[in-house]
Design an enzyme around this catalytic site. Structure first.
Site, mmCIF file in Angstrom:
data_model
loop_
_atom_site.group_PDB
_atom_site.id
_atom_site.type_symbol
_atom_site.label_atom_id
_atom_site.label_comp_id
_atom_site.label_asym_id
_atom_site.label_seq_id
_atom_site.Cartn_x
_atom_site.Cartn_y
_atom_site.Cartn_z
ATOM 1 N N GLY A 88 6.661 4.069 5.297
ATOM 2 C CA GLY A 88 5.359 4.753 5.243
ATOM 3 C C GLY A 88 4.333 3.957 4.462
ATOM 4 N N GLY A 90 2.662 3.021 1.655
ATOM 5 C CA GLY A 90 2.859 3.171 0.218
ATOM 6 C C GLY A 90 1.689 2.647 -0.593
ATOM 7 N N ARG A 91 0.871 1.846 0.052
ATOM 8 C CA ARG A 91 -0.303 1.328 -0.673
ATOM 9 C C ARG A 91 -1.507 1.252 0.252
ATOM 10 N NH1 ARG A 91 0.622 -5.126 -0.399
ATOM 11 N NH2 ARG A 91 1.899 -4.978 1.435
ATOM 12 N N LYS A 111 -6.446 -0.653 2.001
ATOM 13 C CA LYS A 111 -5.143 -1.193 1.592
ATOM 14 C C LYS A 111 -5.243 -1.572 0.112
ATOM 15 C CE LYS A 111 -1.790 -4.610 3.275
ATOM 16 N NZ LYS A 111 -1.599 -5.688 4.236
ATOM 17 N N GLY A 124 1.009 1.265 -5.381
ATOM 18 C CA GLY A 124 -0.014 1.558 -4.380
ATOM 19 C C GLY A 124 -1.218 0.639 -4.444
ATOM 20 N N ARG A 174 -9.061 -2.503 6.132
ATOM 21 C CA ARG A 174 -8.461 -3.046 7.349
ATOM 22 C C ARG A 174 -8.885 -2.200 8.539
ATOM 23 N NH1 ARG A 174 -2.094 -4.267 7.413
ATOM 24 N NH2 ARG A 174 -1.871 -2.037 7.123
ATOM 25 N N ARG A 181 3.241 1.642 14.636
ATOM 26 C CA ARG A 181 4.174 0.513 14.655
ATOM 27 C C ARG A 181 5.445 0.903 15.400
ATOM 28 N NH1 ARG A 181 2.693 -1.386 9.158
ATOM 29 N NH2 ARG A 181 0.814 -0.238 8.687
ATOM 30 N N ASP A 250 8.487 -2.485 11.144
ATOM 31 C CA ASP A 250 7.330 -1.750 10.617
ATOM 32 C C ASP A 250 6.078 -2.616 10.593
ATOM 33 O OD1 ASP A 250 9.133 -2.922 8.582
ATOM 34 O OD2 ASP A 250 7.472 -2.510 7.226
HETATM 35 P P1 AMP Z 1 4.797 -4.581 3.682
HETATM 36 O O1 AMP Z 1 5.416 -5.649 2.877
HETATM 37 O O2 AMP Z 1 3.308 -4.533 3.518
HETATM 38 O O3 AMP Z 1 5.179 -4.574 5.103
HETATM 39 O O4 AMP Z 1 5.313 -3.217 3.041
HETATM 40 C C1 AMP Z 1 6.612 -2.709 3.198
HETATM 41 C C2 AMP Z 1 6.676 -1.325 2.582
HETATM 42 O O5 AMP Z 1 6.501 -1.392 1.160
HETATM 43 C C3 AMP Z 1 5.620 -0.362 3.078
HETATM 44 O O6 AMP Z 1 6.180 0.920 3.131
HETATM 45 C C4 AMP Z 1 4.567 -0.458 2.017
HETATM 46 O O7 AMP Z 1 3.737 0.674 1.978
HETATM 47 C C5 AMP Z 1 5.414 -0.578 0.754
HETATM 48 N N1 AMP Z 1 4.676 -1.253 -0.321
HETATM 49 C C6 AMP Z 1 4.337 -2.542 -0.393
HETATM 50 N N2 AMP Z 1 3.651 -2.806 -1.521
HETATM 51 C C7 AMP Z 1 3.539 -1.639 -2.196
HETATM 52 C C8 AMP Z 1 2.935 -1.242 -3.435
HETATM 53 N N3 AMP Z 1 2.286 -2.105 -4.208
HETATM 54 N N4 AMP Z 1 3.032 0.052 -3.791
HETATM 55 C C9 AMP Z 1 3.672 0.941 -3.015
HETATM 56 N N5 AMP Z 1 4.261 0.639 -1.848
HETATM 57 C C10 AMP Z 1 4.197 -0.643 -1.431
HETATM 58 MG MG MG Z 2 4.048 -3.604 6.406
#
Ligand code: AMP
Ligand code: MG
EC number: 2.7.7.-
Length: 490
Positions: A88, A90-91, A111, A124, A174, A181, A250
């Site tokens: 999901g 997360g940020r 983002k 986040g 973004r 996805r 994802d």
């Molecule tokens: P990504 O590397 O952007 O594909 O992220 C993979 C997962 O990690 C996704 O669910 C993101 O929302 C979560 N995520 C990445 N960075 C953060 C962050 N700084 N805080 C919270 N969730 C994160």
């Molecule tokens: Mg991602």
């Protein structure tokens, strides 16, 4: 005047299980770093108003604009082959959707805008470096004509994020055809919620594949449609030397856009097994593996759709396999056609594929720069071979190949200048080279100097023009400038 976003939200009207309603977390002192003015206009937004402090406050998540319905989207995903049933946003927070000047529905997402119920242990937030990186590379991809999410703005938050050290924080706005996805389908399939899978598929068909709506088997056609778009997308990545770096399910978009610019990079010297991402220790997402991985991801999507295909499992599986089977041919057709254009062939003849493969093999052996070899080959078409052969450690390897190539292009009727123009239109002069991107990030993060960022973005907006004043941006890194690893930066 207040900033007006003409929101028309459709995703937040889906059932509650699809997302969590959550507002961005305000930040201390937002300051606009960059607004993408042409994109703002394309989205029906007023760029002048977005550049006011009120606009910056919105783009930083400090104020929620009228009509927004902020949500964090639910999704799952295979990360490096391992299934995680809940990831999901997360940020990231989806503010809402607008209809652009061409009538296309586009997501507007922040983002780095603070925690959501999907954040788990994360904060986040996003650091400045990865935000600038995504801005630069996604806009470069757009200028190269490759389907991609876009960057509307980058905003400095005035706060620090804690990673290994304290880093300046930033928020990226973004813009995407949607943020749905493969992993979004997996989220519901893993819960055996077939009705939700159907709801999602219906939403995707209306939004991204409206021509399939009235077909007899729309869900089969949907899978075929996503397969076709991904095959085309990955071919286009390979043709510009792009390595996504984290092709987890994802990070694989249903609309066929490139999404999630983390440790992505363009290769300098051609090397099919090139990997930059620090976390890709096994080379799962290496340059030449990308088609195979895309097909693997599509197979995961197909598994989610099986219950919509047929109640008989075996029949559904056979039908899915049949559809997935098209990927290889579609990818090869797009890739080979692209390669033919890159070497200036206007017709198709026996032996072309082998001829081009011989060039690629020689390039790999001679550490030839991928971008410059093809760009300068365009000049070799008008008999100026010096720069092309200079890309090869042993220029004789180029000469041997070029002799056969000249014999082949002589069979096409086009003139040398026509060929050069056609080649220059597909072989970029400028790509976002790693060392340039790194230098820009360092200047911004360490010296609060955004002039190098502005200049790089400007040069990359016209990748196929010679731009003699900026010729140095085309240069590969010197040995001591080489960037060997890239990072997710989360
Ligand atoms: P990504 O590397 O952007 O594909 O992220 C993979 C997962 O990690 C996704 O669910 C993101 O929302 C979560 N995520 C990445 N960075 C953060 C962050 N700084 N805080 C919270 N969730 C994160
Ligand atoms: Mg991602």
């Amino acid at each position: 005047m207040t900033v007006h976003f003409p929101f028309q939200n459709s995703y937040s009207a889906l059932p509650d299980s699809f997302f969590a309603r959550v507002a961005p977390t305000p930040v201390a002192a937002p300051r606009l770093i960059k607004l993408n003015r042409p994109l703002a206009l394309q989205l029906g937004l007023d760029p002048d108003l977005l550049e006011t402090p009120e606009g910056a406050a919105i783009l930083a998540g400090k104020t929620v604009p009228e009509g927004a319905d902020p949500i964090a989207m639910a999704y799952a995903g295979h990360q490096f082959g391992h299934f995680v049933p809940q990831l999901g946003d997360g940020r990231a927070i989806l503010l809402g959707e607008v209809i652009d000047r061409d009538g296309v529905r586009r997501d507007i997402q922040l983002k780095g805008s603070g925690p959501t119920p999907f954040s788990r242990r994360g904060d986040g937030r996003a650091a400045l470096g990865p935000v600038l990186r995504e801005y630069i590379v996604s806009e470069a991809m757009f200028a190269l004509g490759i389907p991609t999410t876009r960057s509307l703005a980058a905003v400095f938050t005035g706060e620090h994020v804690i990673r290994e050290t304290a880093l300046p924080g930033a928020v990226l706005t973004r813009v995407a055809a949607s943020h749905i996805r493969v992993g979004t389908f997996q989220f519901f399939a893993a819960r055996r919620d077939t009705e939700a899978v159907r709801r999602l598929a219906d939403h995707v068909i209306v939004r991204h594949y409206p021509e399939l709506r009235d077909l007899e088997r729309p869900y089969h056609a949907l899978l075929a449609g996503v397969v076709a778009r991904q095959a085309e997308l990955v071919a286009r990545w390979l043709l510009v030397g792009f390595i996504h770096g984290v092709m987890n399910t994802d990070n694989s978009s249903i609309s066929g856009e490139t999404i999630d610019y983390g440790p992505c990079a363009f290769m300098d010297a051609y090397n099919p097994s090139q990997v930059f991402s620090s976390i890709d220790e096994m080379g799962r997402y290496a340059y030449a593996n990308q088609p195979r991985i895309a097909q693997w991801n599509l197979t995961r999507l197909a598994e989610c759709l099986l219950p919509l295909f047929s109640d008989e499992q075996e029949k559904a599986v056979a039908e899915a396999q049949d559809i997935l089977g098209a990927f290889s041919d579609q990818f090869s057709a797009a890739y080979q056609a692209g390669l033919r254009r890159k070497v200036g062939l206007f017709t198709e003849r026996d032996g072309d594929e082998a001829l081009i493969q011989d060039l690629l093999d020689a390039m790999a052996k001679n550490q030839a720069d991928f971008t410059l070899t093809f760009r300068k080959l365009g000049d070799a078409a008008v008999d100026d071979s010096a720069d092309a052969r200079a890309q090869f450690m042993e220029p004789a390897a180029f000469d041997e190949w070029a002799g056969r190539w000249r014999a082949r292009i002589a069979l096409d009727s086009q003139s040398a200048t026509e060929r050069q123009a056609a080649m220059h239109a597909v072989n970029p002069m400028f790509i976002p080279r790693n060392h340039r991107v790194e230098a820009v990030i360092q200047a911004a993060a360490n010296d609060d100097n955004y002039a190098p960022f502005e200049e790089l973005v400007k040069v990359l907006a016209k990748p196929f023009d010679d731009q003699p004043a900026y010729a140095a941006y085309a240069d590969p890194p010197l040995p001591d400038q080489r960037v060997l690893q890239t990072f997710c930066g989360t």
